[in-house]
Motif scaffolding. Sequence first.
Motif, PDB file in Angstrom:
ATOM      1  N   ALA A 190       0.942  -1.155  -0.037  1.00 60.74           N
ATOM      2  CA  ALA A 190       0.088   0.157   0.074  1.00 60.74           C
ATOM      3  C   ALA A 190       0.957   1.296   0.223  1.00 60.74           C
ATOM      4  O   ALA A 190       1.954   1.399   0.580  1.00 60.74           O
ATOM      5  N   ASP A 191       0.420   2.156  -0.868  1.00 62.54           N
ATOM      6  CA  ASP A 191       1.190   3.411  -0.736  1.00 62.54           C
ATOM      7  C   ASP A 191       0.815   4.358   0.406  1.00 62.54           C
ATOM      8  O   ASP A 191      -0.184   3.794   1.021  1.00 62.54           O
ATOM      9  N   PRO A 192       1.401   5.425   0.697  1.00 61.48           N
ATOM     10  CA  PRO A 192       1.009   6.061   2.005  1.00 61.48           C
ATOM     11  C   PRO A 192      -0.412   6.637   1.935  1.00 61.48           C
ATOM     12  O   PRO A 192      -1.334   6.472   2.791  1.00 61.48           O
ATOM     13  N   ALA A 193      -1.061   6.924   0.707  1.00 61.89           N
ATOM     14  CA  ALA A 193      -2.516   7.478   0.592  1.00 61.89           C
ATOM     15  C   ALA A 193      -3.343   6.406   1.036  1.00 61.89           C
ATOM     16  O   ALA A 193      -4.386   6.634   1.674  1.00 61.89           O
ATOM     17  N   THR A 194      -3.159   5.187   0.339  1.00 60.67           N
ATOM     18  CA  THR A 194      -3.921   4.176   0.740  1.00 60.67           C
ATOM     19  C   THR A 194      -3.907   3.417   2.258  1.00 60.67           C
ATOM     20  O   THR A 194      -5.077   3.181   2.766  1.00 60.67           O
ATOM     21  N   ALA A 195      -2.689   3.603   2.756  1.00 58.16           N
ATOM     22  CA  ALA A 195      -2.547   3.267   4.047  1.00 58.16           C
ATOM     23  C   ALA A 195      -3.242   4.172   5.027  1.00 58.16           C
ATOM     24  O   ALA A 195      -3.866   3.540   5.841  1.00 58.16           O
ATOM     25  N   THR A 196      -2.999   5.302   4.822  1.00 62.91           N
ATOM     26  CA  THR A 196      -3.855   6.422   5.706  1.00 62.91           C
ATOM     27  C   THR A 196      -5.296   6.392   5.564  1.00 62.91           C
ATOM     28  O   THR A 196      -6.063   6.398   6.337  1.00 62.91           O
ATOM     29  N   THR A 197      -5.856   6.084   4.318  1.00 63.83           N
ATOM     30  CA  THR A 197      -7.340   6.017   4.057  1.00 63.83           C
ATOM     31  C   THR A 197      -7.815   4.798   4.793  1.00 63.83           C
ATOM     32  O   THR A 197      -8.809   4.728   5.417  1.00 63.83           O
ATOM     33  N   ALA A 198      -7.018   3.726   4.734  1.00 63.70           N
ATOM     34  CA  ALA A 198      -7.645   2.300   5.370  1.00 63.70           C
ATOM     35  C   ALA A 198      -7.467   2.542   6.878  1.00 63.70           C
ATOM     36  O   ALA A 198      -8.440   2.082   7.576  1.00 63.70           O
ATOM     37  N   TYR A 199      -6.564   3.072   7.504  1.00 57.36           N
ATOM     38  CA  TYR A 199      -6.452   3.500   8.941  1.00 57.36           C
ATOM     39  C   TYR A 199      -7.607   4.226   9.280  1.00 57.36           C
ATOM     40  O   TYR A 199      -8.373   4.014  10.323  1.00 57.36           O
ATOM     41  N   LEU A 200      -8.083   5.271   8.521  1.00 53.13           N
ATOM     42  CA  LEU A 200      -9.084   6.213   8.875  1.00 53.13           C
ATOM     43  C   LEU A 200     -10.361   5.547   8.729  1.00 53.13           C
ATOM     44  O   LEU A 200     -11.194   5.626   9.614  1.00 53.13           O
ATOM     45  N   ALA A 201     -10.528   4.741   7.854  1.00 50.84           N
ATOM     46  CA  ALA A 201     -11.695   4.008   7.640  1.00 50.84           C
ATOM     47  C   ALA A 201     -12.067   3.030   8.873  1.00 50.84           C
ATOM     48  O   ALA A 201     -13.265   3.022   9.436  1.00 50.84           O
ATOM     49  N   GLY A 202     -11.033   2.633   9.324  1.00 54.63           N
ATOM     50  CA  GLY A 202     -11.152   1.749  10.774  1.00 54.63           C
ATOM     51  C   GLY A 202     -11.505   2.690  12.028  1.00 54.63           C
ATOM     52  O   GLY A 202     -12.244   2.389  12.871  1.00 54.63           O
ATOM     53  N   ALA A 203     -10.598   3.931  12.029  1.00 53.51           N
ATOM     54  CA  ALA A 203     -10.516   4.608  13.232  1.00 53.51           C
ATOM     55  C   ALA A 203     -11.778   5.477  13.320  1.00 53.51           C
ATOM     56  O   ALA A 203     -12.615   5.609  14.440  1.00 53.51           O
ATOM     57  N   LEU A 204     -12.358   5.899  12.161  1.00 56.83           N
ATOM     58  CA  LEU A 204     -13.564   6.811  12.217  1.00 56.83           C
ATOM     59  C   LEU A 204     -14.781   5.933  11.954  1.00 56.83           C
ATOM     60  O   LEU A 204     -16.009   6.626  12.163  1.00 56.83           O
ATOM     61  N   GLU A 205     -14.648   4.371  11.636  1.00 57.87           N
ATOM     62  CA  GLU A 205     -15.850   3.802  11.400  1.00 57.87           C
ATOM     63  C   GLU A 205     -16.729   4.040  10.393  1.00 57.87           C
ATOM     64  O   GLU A 205     -17.748   4.251  10.574  1.00 57.87           O
ATOM     65  N   LYS A 206     -15.945   4.713   9.307  1.00 52.15           N
ATOM     66  CA  LYS A 206     -16.613   5.266   8.210  1.00 52.15           C
ATOM     67  C   LYS A 206     -16.377   4.307   6.890  1.00 52.15           C
ATOM     68  O   LYS A 206     -15.232   3.797   6.757  1.00 52.15           O
ATOM     69  N   PRO A 207     -17.396   4.103   5.984  1.00 54.64           N
ATOM     70  CA  PRO A 207     -16.999   3.169   4.942  1.00 54.64           C
ATOM     71  C   PRO A 207     -16.091   3.817   3.825  1.00 54.64           C
ATOM     72  O   PRO A 207     -15.936   4.966   3.900  1.00 54.64           O
ATOM     73  N   LEU A 208     -15.433   3.206   3.175  1.00 55.20           N
ATOM     74  CA  LEU A 208     -14.481   3.448   2.290  1.00 55.20           C
ATOM     75  C   LEU A 208     -14.954   3.204   0.905  1.00 55.20           C
ATOM     76  O   LEU A 208     -15.107   2.057   0.700  1.00 55.20           O
TER      77      LEU A 208
END
Length: 300
Positions: A25-43
Amino acid sequence: MPQPNPWFSSPADAVDRLAASGYLADPATATTAYLAGALEKPLLVEGPAGVGKTELAKAVARVTGADLVRLQCYEGLDEARALYEWNYKKQLLSIQASAAAKQAANGGATSNGDLRDHEIFTDEFLLTRPLLTAIRREDPTVLLIDEVDKTDVEVEGLLLEVLSDFQVTIPELGTVAAVRRPFVVLTSNATRELSEAVKRRCLYLHLEYPDAEREREIVTSQVPDLEDRVAAQLVATIGKLRDLDLKKAPSIAESVDWARTLVALEIGELDDKAVTDTLGVVLKHASDQERAIKELRLKA
């Protein structure tokens, strides 16, 4: 198992754990995946076919130990296939069996009241489909809504209730709310524009084909026996093919398949003959193969 909230402890953790499972995963993908779990929002992951959108959801499930529930979207998908439906045959058999039992108990007589008292709208007769299955699960779950752009616009209305409150309303049973919110990934090939209402409820990630260096890393991580020189030749050829006006450009998975093919055939030089002989691994349309041979001036 403790509830993973967040699913990843940081973007760096997402990079490391996804890489360990084979997903670079590139940085953008990893950051968005992390936020999807942390914020409990769909990706919502959008991009051309074959760039790793679906594989991202599978990788998240692998590294977190979650179960993967997949809803494959298609034109004509309806609520019965996405959410739930009643098992009408089982309901009918249950009514008939109940009526026969009461008739025997009453000496051959029965009444409409007896049948009305028979409850057929319970969990016993409910056939759960992917959306309801994911919402009702108590264990960690990754819900993959794949190729959402292939559905009719009407299906988006169904998704709104699920993505907004992670709950669905079943008229006969009431509202079913998620005990544990799933990690939701929606993928789209952008064949049509999704509604702003759906987008507003999601985090957004756009994926494109990786650059040559990144793709070489992906290929060699999946096929370590491939010689570096051949890997470079393969990635360069894949790039040229994607620049052509093809019906279906080669996906990353097909790049990996091609690498495995070259290793299996013990090809140490990706010359014109080797490309022509194995082109069917990456191009699945005859017209695409003909165009590639012509445009790249390949010689058998």
